[in-house]
Design a protein around this motif. Structure first.
Motif, short mmCIF file in Angstrom:
data_model
loop_
_atom_site.label_atom_id
_atom_site.label_comp_id
_atom_site.label_asym_id
_atom_site.label_seq_id
_atom_site.Cartn_x
_atom_site.Cartn_y
_atom_site.Cartn_z
N LEU A 299 34.02 80.70 46.21
CA LEU A 299 34.22 81.49 47.42
C LEU A 299 32.95 82.27 47.77
N ASP B 218 30.17 79.85 48.94
CA ASP B 218 30.46 79.34 50.28
C ASP B 218 30.31 80.43 51.34
N ARG B 219 30.77 81.65 51.02
CA ARG B 219 30.62 82.77 51.95
C ARG B 219 29.15 83.06 52.21
N ALA C 150 27.69 80.22 54.30
CA ALA C 150 28.16 80.33 55.68
C ALA C 150 27.43 81.45 56.41
N PHE D 200 33.37 77.74 55.60
CA PHE D 200 34.25 78.82 55.17
C PHE D 200 35.72 78.60 55.55
N LYS D 201 35.97 77.74 56.51
CA LYS D 201 37.32 77.52 57.02
C LYS D 201 38.31 77.12 55.94
N TYR E 22 39.01 78.34 53.30
CA TYR E 22 39.66 79.48 52.65
C TYR E 22 40.70 80.16 53.56
N GLU E 23 40.80 79.70 54.80
CA GLU E 23 41.69 80.35 55.76
C GLU E 23 43.14 80.42 55.27
N TYR F 211 39.95 87.33 53.63
CA TYR F 211 39.37 86.23 54.41
C TYR F 211 38.84 86.76 55.74
N PHE G 44 35.62 88.86 55.21
CA PHE G 44 34.48 87.99 54.95
C PHE G 44 34.04 87.24 56.20
N LEU G 45 35.01 86.81 56.99
CA LEU G 45 34.70 86.11 58.24
C LEU G 45 33.95 87.06 59.18
N ILE H 275 30.36 87.04 58.33
CA ILE H 275 29.70 85.82 58.83
C ILE H 275 29.35 85.99 60.31
#
Length: 179
Positions: free
Chosen positions: A13, A16-17, A20, A36-37, A39-40, A50, A53-54, A57
Motif C-alpha cells: 500500500l 503504491d501510494r 501514485a 491506487f484504485k 485499494y478502493e 483510502y 491517501f487519495l 495524491i
C-alpha cells in the motif's frame, strides 16, 4: 503483503501510494489513480484512510480543492478520530486559505484524543492559520513553539518533514512581519 526495497520490508500500500503520488506530481494523475484504485474496496484498507491517501495524491497533482474534498469525506467516514480532523485542518491551510474551516476542524480534533505527533501539530496548524489571517507576529510565536516540539522528536522519521515545513512557514511569517 509487503515488498522488499534494499532489504527493508515496505507494505505494498505504501509503495503504491508513493508511486501514485509521484506520478501525480509528474502530471500523470490518471496513471497514479489507476495504480491506487485497487485499494478502493480493499477490506484491509479502511475507507477513511483510502480517502485521505487519495487526497494526498490529488495534492501532489496540485488539485488542492479536490484533495480537501476527499479529506472532508474522510472525516465524515471516521469523525471519532483526531487524525482525520488534523489532516482536514492542514489541507485547509497548507496550500489554501480556508481558515474558518481549519479552526473548526482543529476544535473537533481537540474534542478527541490527540497523541504523539498530533499534539505539536495542533500548535503548528494554529500558527499557519494565524499567518493566513495576516497575523504574522502571533503566528511566529506558535510556529517557533511547534518547531521546538518537532525538533525534540528527531528520533521519529516523520518529524524531519515537519521540521522543514515549520521552518518554511516560519520564514513566511518572518517575511510578512517585516512588511
Amino acid at each position: 503483503p509487503t515488498r522488499s526495497v534494499d532489504g527493508a520490508a515496505i507494505p505494498a500500500l505504501e509503495l503504491d501510494r508513493s508511486q501514485a503520488g509521484a506520478l501525480a506530481a509528474l502530471g500523470r494523475l490518471h496513471e497514479g489513480l489507476a495504480i491506487f484504485k485497487k485499494y478502493e474496496n480493499d477490506p484491509k484498507v479502511e475507507r477513511w484512510m483510502y480517502l485521505s491517501f487519495l487526497g494526498i495524491i490529488y495534492d501532489n497533482a496540485q488539485q488542492f480543492e479536490k484533495g480537501l474534498e476527499l479529506r472532508r469525506q474522510s472525516a465524515a467516514e471516521k469523525p471519532d478520530t483526531s487524525v482525520v480532523w488534523i489532516d482536514l485542518a492542514y489541507a485547509c491551510v497548507r496550500r489554501l486559505n480556508h481558515t474558518a474551516e481549519a479552526r473548526e476542524a482543529l476544535a473537533r480534533a481537540e474534542e478527541l484524543v490527540v497523541s504523539g505527533l498530533g499534539k505539536p501539530y495542533l500548535v503548528f496548524l494554529r500558527g499557519i492559520i494565524l499567518w493566513r489571517e495576516h497575523k504574522a507576529e502571533e503566528a511566529k510565536g506558535l510556529l517557533e513553539k511547534a518547531l521546538v516540539a518537532f525538533q525534540s522528536l528527531a528520533h521519529n522519521p516523520l518529524a524531519e518533514g515537519l521540521v522543514l515545513s515549520t521552518k518554511a512557514f516560519l520564514c513566511a511569517a518572518n517575511a510578512d512581519s517585516r512588511n
